[in-house]
Each structure stands twice: as structure tokens, then as C-alpha cells.
Design an enzyme around this catalytic site. Structure first.
Site, PDB file in Angstrom:
ATOM      1  N   LYS A  54       0.846  -1.207   0.000  1.00  0.00           N
ATOM      2  CA  LYS A  54       0.000   0.000   0.000  1.00  0.00           C
ATOM      3  C   LYS A  54       0.875   1.248   0.000  1.00  0.00           C
ATOM      4  O   LYS A  54       0.634   2.187  -0.757  1.00  0.00           O
ATOM      5  CB  LYS A  54      -0.900   0.019   1.246  1.00  0.00           C
ATOM      6  CG  LYS A  54      -2.096  -0.905   1.141  1.00  0.00           C
ATOM      7  CD  LYS A  54      -2.824  -1.043   2.469  1.00  0.00           C
ATOM      8  CE  LYS A  54      -3.855  -2.161   2.378  1.00  0.00           C
ATOM      9  NZ  LYS A  54      -4.377  -2.628   3.643  1.00  0.00           N
ATOM     10  N   GLN A  98      -4.992  -1.407   9.549  1.00  0.00           N
ATOM     11  CA  GLN A  98      -4.921  -2.758   8.986  1.00  0.00           C
ATOM     12  C   GLN A  98      -5.560  -3.765   9.949  1.00  0.00           C
ATOM     13  O   GLN A  98      -5.253  -3.787  11.134  1.00  0.00           O
ATOM     14  CB  GLN A  98      -3.453  -3.125   8.710  1.00  0.00           C
ATOM     15  CG  GLN A  98      -3.242  -4.456   8.018  1.00  0.00           C
ATOM     16  CD  GLN A  98      -3.805  -4.511   6.604  1.00  0.00           C
ATOM     17  OE1 GLN A  98      -3.825  -3.509   5.885  1.00  0.00           O
ATOM     18  NE2 GLN A  98      -4.266  -5.666   6.190  1.00  0.00           N
ATOM     19  N   ASP A 121     -11.502   2.862   4.000  1.00  0.00           N
ATOM     20  CA  ASP A 121     -11.900   1.452   3.954  1.00  0.00           C
ATOM     21  C   ASP A 121     -13.422   1.301   3.880  1.00  0.00           C
ATOM     22  O   ASP A 121     -13.921   0.219   3.567  1.00  0.00           O
ATOM     23  CB  ASP A 121     -11.441   0.741   5.235  1.00  0.00           C
ATOM     24  CG  ASP A 121     -10.210  -0.112   5.037  1.00  0.00           C
ATOM     25  OD1 ASP A 121     -10.024  -0.635   3.928  1.00  0.00           O
ATOM     26  OD2 ASP A 121      -9.449  -0.271   6.011  1.00  0.00           O
TER      27      ASP A 121
END
Ligand code: GUN
Length: 296
Positions: A54, A98, A121
């Protein structure tokens, strides 16, 4: 192989190119550089790989990347304090924590601490509610990537029967909402569904997101159907580690009209959509028009 291969790797590369073009324009005309903060708690090897990837791709599209690697024993209070700082930081337009988090941390509490406008997200309860009611939301990256591949292949999805196998908050549930938003008829199935093979055989679009290696064989698939395989499962074959999806690719590709491979299908779309979401969040934060085609 008879069906058409849905090349997520190529699609994701094009999408990143589009995002990079918009980022350059934003920086040139407004002096704004989108910034993405990624928070990793602990040393889970798979999570470390994702976070590294990422960070690299964020820089490649011209965005600023802020990585926060915290030790596995980090307290909830310290993690929440970091999120508060990132929420208040004007250089940060997107925040991603995460998952999975170590078990002493409450993921729901942590995710819901992220400002919904920076929740790239799409996991914050506000974004979940906005998506479920058809309002403008931040949309979870993996299902957004699947939707883009499906729209690109089909044009309109209206009236098609989509069967989503899997009911996770990250993929199954938002995927079903997105397909409903595109006027599909939806069935959400899962590993405990009765008559799962018959239900899968009714699908014009079959999305497999159960996390079970090669659970869906070709004879569960309607001839000509579009198959989206979200699974990324590591299996041992002939003494080697291999990545396989939730669909048995060989038998499925022989009957499907179109199918995503593993690897190189849905996987690369997730980070590309994360970058698209970060750009969308940046435009919204500054009251600028959003580029077309980057979200649902
Ligand atoms: N872990 C596995 N997939 C994801 C994802 O899409 N977002 C986050 N934050 N963590 C994950």
C-alpha cells in the site's frame, strides 16, 4: 479455458494511472497532495506485506504516505490517541487501520473512531449506513473493485441475478449492497446455506468470498455466468505454496462466460480502489468535484 478472463491486474494498473493523473492535476492546480495514513499494529506477516505494498503504490500515484507501525502490545488508549491525531491532521485525507488487530484491541471501537470522511476502507458504521441506504458513502475497496470489473464487462447489471457467497462485513455484505444499487436481484449465501450448489447455479453473477480454497467447482456454475473470485488462499501443492481462490478455476473457466483468475483478478483491485477512495476523500474534504468513475 473457454470463458473470458477478467484481467484485474491490467484494470488496476489503468485505474492507478487515472488516479495518478488526477493527483498531478490536484497538486498543480490547487497545491493539494492527497495523503494516506496506514496504521499497522503488531507483526502479522501477511499484514506487513499488504502495508508495504500500500505504501509503495501510494507514493507511485503521487500521494503522501504516512506509515504508523505500532508494537503488538500497544494499548487501546494509545491507538485511539493516534487516530485522533490523524483525524485532526489536514495533510491526512485517508486513514486505514490494517485488520485483524491483536485480540486485546476492540476493532469496532477503533474503526468507529476514524472520522467517517477519512474512512477510506468504508468500515465506519456511518459509511455502512450510508451505503445501505443508497447515500454517498466511502465504499469498501474490495467490493468496489469487483463492481468496477463487473460494470466494465457487462455495462448494465440491471435485472441480473447475483449470488454472493460469503457474508463478511469487509466483502459479502457491502458487495450485496453495491449490486442491489446497480439493480441486481441479490441472494446472499454462505457456508451454511442449504442447497448451495443449486443456488449458485441460478447466478448470472457469482461472487465467491467465503475464504475456502476451491470450494466452488465448475458444475455449480450456470453456463455463461460471470464469476468473481475474491478468495486468496494459500495451499500446499507438490511441496510448494500456491495461491488459489474460492473457485476451482480449471473446471469453472470451462463453463463461465467470464472469470477472474487468482492471482491477478480481484486482488490488485483492492489497493487501486484504496487509492481511488483516498482521492475521492481528498476532493470531498476540499469541496472539489470528484473525478468520474472512481466510486459507486
Ligand atoms: N485486512 C484484510 N483486508 C483488509 C482491508 O480491506 N482493509 C483493512 N484495513 N484491513 C484488511
Amino acid at each position: 479455458m473457454i470463458g473470458h478472463l477478467l484481467d484485474g491486474k491490467q484494470f488496476a494498473s489503468n485505474l492507478r494511472g487515472k488516479v495518478a493523473g488526477h493527483v498531478a492535476e490536484l497538486t498543480r492546480t490547487h497545491g493539494i497532495t492527497p495523503g494516506l495514513a496506514v496504521v499497522l499494529v503488531g507483526e502479522d506477516p501477511a499484514s506487513q506485506v499488504y502495508v508495504r505494498s500500500k505504501g509503495k503504490q501510494t507514493l507511485e500515484v503521487g500521494m503522501a504516505s504516512f506509515e504508523h507501525k505500532l508494537d503488538a502490545g500497544t494499548s487501546e488508549a494509545a491507538l485511539l490517541a493516534l487516530i485522533d491525531r490523524l483525524n485532526a491532521d489536514p495533510a491526512v485525507h485517508g486513514i486505514l487501520v490494517q485488520l485483524p488487530l491483536p485480540s486485546h484491541l476492540d476493532s469496532d471501537l477503533v474503526i468507529n473512531r476514524i472520522s467517517p470522511a477519512k474512512d477510506v476502507d468504508g468500515f465506519h458504521i456511518s459509511n455502512v449506513g450510508l451505503l445501505g441506504t443508497g447515500q454517498k458513502a466511502m465504499v469498501p475497496c474490495t467490493p468496489l473493485g469487483c463492481l468496477m470489473l463487473l460494470r466494465d464487462h457487462h455495462g448494465s447489471l440491471s435485472g441480473l441475478h447475483a449470488v454472493v457467497v460469503g457474508r463478511s462485513n469487509i466483502v459479502g455484505k457491502p458487495m450485496a449492497q453495491l449490486l442491489l444499487g446497480d439493480s441486481c436481484t441479490i441472494t446472499i449465501a454462505h457456508s451454511r446455506t442449504n442447497n448451495l450448489p443449486e443456488i449458485c447455479r441460478q447466478a448470472d453473477i457469482l461472487v465467491a468470498a467465503v475464504g475456502r480454497p476451491e470450494m466452488i467447482p465448475g458444475d455449480w456454475i450456470k453456463p455463461g455466468a460471470t464469476v468473481i473470485d475474491v478468495g486468496i488462499n494459500r495451499v500446499e501443492r507438490d511441496g510448494k505454496t500456491k495461491l488459489v481462490g474460492d473457485v476451482e478455476f480449471g473446471s469453472a473457466a470451462a463453463v463461465a462466460g467470464a472469470i477472474t483468475p487468482v492471482p491477478g483478478g480481484v486482488g490488485p483491485m483492492t489497493i487501486a480502489c484504496l487509492l481511488a477512495n483516498t482521492l475521492t476523500a481528498t476532493c470531498r474534504a476540499h469541496g472539489l468535484p470528484e473525478p468520474e468513475g472512481l466510486t459507486a
